[in-house]
Design a protein around this motif. Structure first.
Motif, short mmCIF file in Angstrom:
data_model
loop_
_atom_site.label_atom_id
_atom_site.label_comp_id
_atom_site.label_asym_id
_atom_site.label_seq_id
_atom_site.Cartn_x
_atom_site.Cartn_y
_atom_site.Cartn_z
N SER A 168 186.32 17.31 -30.97
CA SER A 168 187.34 18.04 -31.36
C SER A 168 187.93 19.54 -30.85
N ARG A 202 192.78 15.48 -43.91
CA ARG A 202 192.35 14.15 -43.13
C ARG A 202 191.97 14.69 -41.73
N ARG A 230 187.99 14.39 -40.29
CA ARG A 230 188.00 13.77 -38.87
C ARG A 230 187.21 14.47 -37.80
N ASP A 286 183.61 14.46 -38.55
CA ASP A 286 182.89 13.33 -38.14
C ASP A 286 182.66 13.21 -36.78
#
Length: 147
Positions: A37, A124, A128, A131
């Motif tokens: 990310s 959301r 994500r 994760d």
């Protein structure tokens, strides 16, 4: 106007001692290598992470944000960032679960008058990215431990 506190949590079991996992977490300059990310980290300081230090974090699909470290210890660290109407706190903690095993808990907390709106439109993506961070951390540490 009242504020709202919203928290997202992700836990991951890792086949490595807690000290090793916490060390990888505290080495924020290395995050772009294993955390999918993160596009870029700008950390002016070097060496151990310190309370009061500011770090610029750029994540994919999000504007860059400046984080201030508020706590560092042997089990991880906490940092905060502010934007209009929202204060974000990222808590990265590791605890031993057995010989050569640990559990990392990643928490992102939003509070402030725009926390609910941020959660509505960004929840959301937040889940994500937690994760991606958790799984990337597990792979990075377990790969290093296997060497």
């Amino acid at each position: 106007m009242s504020t709202l506190d919203i928290a997202y949590h992700r836990q991951v079991e890792i086949a490595a001692p807690a000290e090793e996992v916490a060390g990888v977490l505290r080495d924020v300059a290395g995050w772009p290598r294993w955390n999918a990310s993160v596009a870029r980290i700008d950390r002016p300081a070097s060496g151990a992470l310190t309370v009061g230090e500011t770090i610029r974090l750029k994540q994919h699909r999000l504007p860059a944000n400046t984080w201030t470290v508020t706590r560092v210890d042997g089990s991880g660290f906490v940092w905060t960032a502010t934007s209009p109407g929202v204060r974000t706190t990222g808590d990265h903690q590791v605890r031993p679960t057995g010989p050569g095993r640990s559990e990392a808990t990643l928490t992102l907390r939003l509070d402030g008058p725009l926390a609910r709106l941020t959660a509505l439109f960004g929840g959301r993506l937040i889940r994500r990215y937690l994760d991606l961070e958790a799984e990337g951390l597990r792979r990075e540490v377990e790969r290093d431990t296997a060497r």
